[in-house]
Write an enzyme that holds these catalytic residues in place. Structure first.
Site, PDB file in Angstrom:
ATOM      1  CE  LYS A 116      -4.730  -1.476   1.438  1.00  0.00           C
ATOM      2  NZ  LYS A 116      -5.231  -1.514   2.178  1.00  0.00           N
ATOM      3  CE  LYS A 198      -8.760 -11.535  -3.496  1.00  0.00           C
ATOM      4  NZ  LYS A 198      -7.511 -11.726  -2.329  1.00  0.00           N
ATOM      5  CE  LYS A 201     -13.353  -2.284  -2.945  1.00  0.00           C
ATOM      6  NZ  LYS A 201     -13.154  -3.343  -2.285  1.00  0.00           N
TER       7      LYS A 201
END
Ligand code: TRP
Length: 332
Positions: A116, A198, A201
């Protein structure tokens, strides 16, 4: 530690108006089933969400939508604790305590933090770093025995155990040691456009993923366009990632085995199969969407439910927090 007849499960999901079919078949559907066997605590992890920048209006809407969707899939607020994390102040309080029993070096090694930070290089805030302390607080406040976690959260559960163990060694009998819970069946749903990935979104191609709230025609379109190979027979094989994924989705939705699916579609082409998968998903989501709309149209009920959930959660969380505070030496 409290005496409990059933084992306690804790899990949480970050608020997003865009939960996917992958979230549902891979995790959320199990949350529903686990209610039969366990004492379950489920949370909308809104405090975790602000470790990346959020628009206030969007955040507010997404917290509410996620909560409504959790009820719509079948979490039963009469049976389980279903609440919004920030409504129980003990989460933030416990996170501070635990951050003082976690080491900088340990947190620096978290792969999610590294990922992140790379992705949000302009906002590597301290909350992003101390994220695992808040997650540990979530789990430990409720004395959870089991935490169903996917691969991506395994490391956070491991650090939770390290912190709990360190704390219990200094101040005995404060926290139950949580273990990972691996449900018997969890579908691994992949992108419809790039089955090596995978379903997510954040897929750059919006046709790669199906949202739980997608309209039937969009769901059908996405399945009809799903990437497959040129062999055109409905059979699973290691190198046929696209068809394997569709078969896995169809199996998860209908409860059929791979063999039954192969038999059902023997001699039929991909077009027919994709339509069948799309229709099965539309039917799976139809009642969920219906209930979701009912809840969103009944804000009073929603509010009453999340307030009651927070009240009941608070009673448990307070006890653990107060025990930890006293053991540390606070005048409390
Ligand atoms: N960090 C988790 C995620 O992003 C959500 C979460 C917050 C969680 N607190 C938790 C999951 C406690 C399990 C237990 O998916």
């Amino acid at each position: 530690m409290e005496e409990q007849a059933k084992k306690r499960i804790y899990s949480a999901i970050q608020p997003s108006g865009m939960l996917t079919l992958g979230n549902y078949l891979g995790a959320l559907r199990n949350w529903v089933n686990m209610q039969q066997e366990f004492d379950c605590v489920y949370t909308v992890a809104d405090l975790h969400a602000i470790t990346v920048r959020q628009q206030p209006g969007d955040l507010r809407r997404q917290i509410l939508q996620t909560y409504a969707l959790l009820l719509a899939i079948g979490l039963n607020p009469e049976k389980s604790l279903v609440f919004i994390q920030s409504h129980v102040a003990a989460h933030s309080q416990m996170a501070w305590l635990l951050s003082c029993y976690a080491q900088f070096g340990e947190f620096s090694r978290m792969t999610q933090f590294k990922d992140k930070s790379a992705k949000h290089a302009d906002n590597i805030n301290v909350g992003l770093f101390s994220y695992p302390a808040l997650m540990a607080a979530d789990i430990l406040l409720y004395q959870a025995d089991l935490v169903p976690v996917g691969e991506d959260q395994r490391q956070h559960l491991e650090i939770t155990r390290v912190i709990a163990n360190r704390f219990n060694n200094l101040y005995p009998n404060v926290f139950t040691m949580p273990s990972a819970y691996i449900p018997k069946t969890a579908a691994r749903v992949r992108s419809l456009q790039d089955p090596s990935q995978k379903m997510s979104k954040s897929d750059p191609n919006p046709n790669g993923w199906v949202a739980l709230l997608d309209k039937p025609e969009d769901i059908m379109r996405k399945f009809k366009r799903a990437v497959t190979d040129s062999e055109a027979s409905v059979r699973c094989a290691p190198d046929k990632e696209g068809i394997n994924n569709l078969m896995e989705i169809y199996a998860a939705v209908t409860g059929r085995t791979m063999q039954q699916i192969e038999d059902e579609f023997a001699g039929k082409g991909y077009g027919e199969f994709k339509t069948a998968v799309g229709e099965a998903v539309v039917e799976l989501l139809r009642p969920i969407q219906q209930r979701y709309n009912d809840y969103m149209n009944n804000r009073d009920y929603l509010e009453q439910t999340y307030r009651a959930g927070a009240g009941a959660a608070e009673a448990i969380a307070r006890k653990t927090l107060s025990r930890a505070m006293k053991k540390i030496g606070f005048v409390w």
